[in-house]
Motif scaffolding. Structure first.
Motif, PDB file in Angstrom:
ATOM      1  N   SER A  16       0.891  -1.186   0.061  1.00  0.00           N
ATOM      2  CA  SER A  16       0.151   0.137   0.045  1.00  0.00           C
ATOM      3  C   SER A  16       0.784   1.285   0.076  1.00  0.00           C
ATOM      4  N   LEU A  17       2.125   1.138   0.211  1.00  0.00           N
ATOM      5  CA  LEU A  17       3.139   2.340   0.239  1.00  0.00           C
ATOM      6  C   LEU A  17       3.431   2.611  -1.223  1.00  0.00           C
ATOM      7  N   PRO A  18       3.708   3.994  -1.439  1.00  0.00           N
ATOM      8  CA  PRO A  18       4.095   4.675  -2.643  1.00  0.00           C
ATOM      9  C   PRO A  18       5.551   3.969  -3.085  1.00  0.00           C
ATOM     10  N   ARG A  19       5.956   4.079  -4.149  1.00  0.00           N
ATOM     11  CA  ARG A  19       7.163   3.735  -4.865  1.00  0.00           C
ATOM     12  C   ARG A  19       8.020   4.955  -5.259  1.00  0.00           C
ATOM     13  N   ARG A  20       9.192   4.631  -5.424  1.00  0.00           N
ATOM     14  CA  ARG A  20      10.114   5.953  -5.739  1.00  0.00           C
ATOM     15  C   ARG A  20      10.100   5.913  -7.306  1.00  0.00           C
ATOM     16  N   ALA A  21       9.289   6.931  -7.686  1.00  0.00           N
ATOM     17  CA  ALA A  21       9.038   7.169  -9.120  1.00  0.00           C
ATOM     18  C   ALA A  21      10.457   7.784  -9.829  1.00  0.00           C
TER      19      ALA A  21
ATOM     20  N   THR B  36      10.215   0.833  -2.791  1.00  0.00           N
ATOM     21  CA  THR B  36       8.978   1.155  -1.771  1.00  0.00           C
ATOM     22  C   THR B  36       9.615   2.155  -0.970  1.00  0.00           C
ATOM     23  N   ILE B  37       8.624   3.365  -0.438  1.00  0.00           N
ATOM     24  CA  ILE B  37       9.117   4.241   0.385  1.00  0.00           C
ATOM     25  C   ILE B  37       8.383   3.896   1.666  1.00  0.00           C
ATOM     26  N   LEU B  38       9.394   3.459   2.734  1.00  0.00           N
ATOM     27  CA  LEU B  38       8.767   2.852   4.028  1.00  0.00           C
ATOM     28  C   LEU B  38       9.202   3.942   5.076  1.00  0.00           C
ATOM     29  N   PRO B  39       8.129   4.770   5.696  1.00  0.00           N
ATOM     30  CA  PRO B  39       8.377   5.973   6.584  1.00  0.00           C
ATOM     31  C   PRO B  39       8.804   5.413   8.095  1.00  0.00           C
ATOM     32  N   LEU B  40       9.988   5.794   8.440  1.00  0.00           N
ATOM     33  CA  LEU B  40      10.332   5.328   9.773  1.00  0.00           C
ATOM     34  C   LEU B  40       9.824   6.411  10.776  1.00  0.00           C
ATOM     35  N   HIS B  41       9.145   6.079  11.905  1.00  0.00           N
ATOM     36  CA  HIS B  41       8.639   6.897  12.928  1.00  0.00           C
ATOM     37  C   HIS B  41       9.524   6.751  14.155  1.00  0.00           C
ATOM     38  N   SER B  42       9.503   7.798  14.891  1.00  0.00           N
ATOM     39  CA  SER B  42      10.430   7.773  16.025  1.00  0.00           C
ATOM     40  C   SER B  42       9.731   6.991  16.970  1.00  0.00           C
ATOM     41  N   ASP B  43      10.549   6.563  17.742  1.00  0.00           N
ATOM     42  CA  ASP B  43      10.006   5.841  19.144  1.00  0.00           C
ATOM     43  C   ASP B  43       9.119   6.546  20.289  1.00  0.00           C
ATOM     44  N   ALA B  44       9.229   7.860  19.942  1.00  0.00           N
ATOM     45  CA  ALA B  44       8.455   9.055  20.741  1.00  0.00           C
ATOM     46  C   ALA B  44       6.960   8.628  20.650  1.00  0.00           C
ATOM     47  N   HIS B  45       6.486   8.316  19.442  1.00  0.00           N
ATOM     48  CA  HIS B  45       5.132   7.939  19.367  1.00  0.00           C
ATOM     49  C   HIS B  45       4.877   6.587  19.498  1.00  0.00           C
ATOM     50  N   PRO B  46       4.080   5.976  20.658  1.00  0.00           N
ATOM     51  CA  PRO B  46       3.777   4.507  20.613  1.00  0.00           C
ATOM     52  C   PRO B  46       3.013   4.046  19.353  1.00  0.00           C
TER      53      PRO B  46
ATOM     54  N   TYR C 141      14.095   2.929   1.721  1.00  0.00           N
ATOM     55  CA  TYR C 141      13.621   2.332   0.459  1.00  0.00           C
ATOM     56  C   TYR C 141      13.918   0.892   0.316  1.00  0.00           C
ATOM     57  N   ILE C 142      12.844   0.181   0.341  1.00  0.00           N
ATOM     58  CA  ILE C 142      12.843  -1.198   0.273  1.00  0.00           C
ATOM     59  C   ILE C 142      12.867  -1.616  -1.053  1.00  0.00           C
ATOM     60  N   LEU C 143      13.999  -2.184  -1.521  1.00  0.00           N
ATOM     61  CA  LEU C 143      14.161  -2.828  -3.045  1.00  0.00           C
ATOM     62  C   LEU C 143      13.446  -4.004  -3.403  1.00  0.00           C
ATOM     63  N   PRO C 144      12.739  -3.979  -4.676  1.00  0.00           N
ATOM     64  CA  PRO C 144      11.820  -5.056  -4.845  1.00  0.00           C
ATOM     65  C   PRO C 144      12.798  -6.195  -5.124  1.00  0.00           C
ATOM     66  N   GLY C 145      11.976  -7.352  -5.018  1.00  0.00           N
ATOM     67  CA  GLY C 145      12.596  -8.645  -5.227  1.00  0.00           C
ATOM     68  C   GLY C 145      13.378  -9.373  -4.162  1.00  0.00           C
TER      69      GLY C 145
ATOM     70  N   VAL D  77       5.417  -9.746  -2.749  1.00  0.00           N
ATOM     71  CA  VAL D  77       5.032  -8.655  -1.972  1.00  0.00           C
ATOM     72  C   VAL D  77       5.507  -7.482  -2.889  1.00  0.00           C
ATOM     73  N   LEU D  78       6.680  -7.503  -2.996  1.00  0.00           N
ATOM     74  CA  LEU D  78       7.355  -6.349  -3.946  1.00  0.00           C
ATOM     75  C   LEU D  78       8.151  -6.941  -5.270  1.00  0.00           C
ATOM     76  N   GLU D  79       7.282  -6.979  -6.404  1.00  0.00           N
ATOM     77  CA  GLU D  79       7.806  -7.824  -7.480  1.00  0.00           C
ATOM     78  C   GLU D  79       8.601  -6.769  -8.315  1.00  0.00           C
ATOM     79  N   GLY D  80       9.572  -7.255  -8.815  1.00  0.00           N
ATOM     80  CA  GLY D  80      10.271  -6.223  -9.477  1.00  0.00           C
ATOM     81  C   GLY D  80      11.550  -7.207 -10.145  1.00  0.00           C
ATOM     82  N   ALA D  81      12.465  -6.588 -10.867  1.00  0.00           N
ATOM     83  CA  ALA D  81      13.653  -7.162 -11.602  1.00  0.00           C
ATOM     84  C   ALA D  81      14.321  -7.915 -10.334  1.00  0.00           C
ATOM     85  N   GLN D  82      14.729  -9.112 -10.618  1.00  0.00           N
ATOM     86  CA  GLN D  82      15.577  -9.832  -9.590  1.00  0.00           C
ATOM     87  C   GLN D  82      17.119  -9.411  -9.866  1.00  0.00           C
TER      88      GLN D  82
END
Length: 164
Positions: free
Chosen positions: A26-31, A38-48, A128-132, A152-157
């Motif tokens: 469901s996350l956006p990809r880096r165009a 895939t762009i995976l936001p990392l949130h601080s541990d300050a917010h549970p 940024y999570i690489l496909p494959g 989950v993240l199909e792409g060039a192997q």
């Protein structure tokens, strides 16, 4: 208050890499990049973790100590590669903080005109999570190989050598 659903993801070697309340498809990809990561936001541990604030925990992933420079059509990009803690394959990367330097200040303490960089405190950290190379726990439990339909993240192997 509803408990958020936790999605877990594994490396191709079956090592558990991360757990997140946001499903990766469901996350956006880096165009702007050829890798279409895939762009995976990392949130601080300050917010549970909660139903309204997404949360990600990196489990068996380790960043490289050295920075890798990638040549792009529009210049260069400095990346910190993230590897699987078990097999050491590159599964993602983050951009070097130098891409987000704070604007220099003038004598009066105000930002210089023409400086468009955002202050480092305002930049959200993303991975940024690489496909494959990443598969969900459900996909892994189904017995399918990572390259088969339904990954989950199909792409060039891309081979390991392409990122080392």
């Amino acid at each position: 208050m509803a408990t958020p659903q936790i999605h877990t993801y594994h490396c191709a070697c079956t090592s558990l890499l991360l757990a997140t309340t946001t499903p990766l498809p469901s996350l956006p990809r880096r165009a702007t990049s050829l890798d279409r990561a895939t762009i995976l936001p990392l949130h601080s541990d300050a917010h549970p973790p909660s139903a309204t604030i997404p949360h990600t925990t990196l489990l068996s992933m380790t960043p490289d100590r050295r920075i890798t420079t990638i040549r792009r059509e529009d210049g260069f990009e400095k990346r910190i590669l993230w590897r699987c803690g078990r097999c050491r394959v590159v599964v993602g990367y983050e951009l070097d903080p130098s891409h987000f330097e704070a604007p220099t200040t003038a004598v009066g303490g105000e930002a210089e005109e023409g400086s468009s960089a955002a202050p480092e405190s305002g930049v959200a950290k993303v991975l940024y999570i690489l496909p494959g190379w990443v598969q969900s726990t459900e996909h892994m439990a189904s017995g399918k190989k990572i390259g088969e339909q339904g990954a989950v993240l199909e792409g060039a192997q891309l081979g390991v050598a392409a990122w080392e």
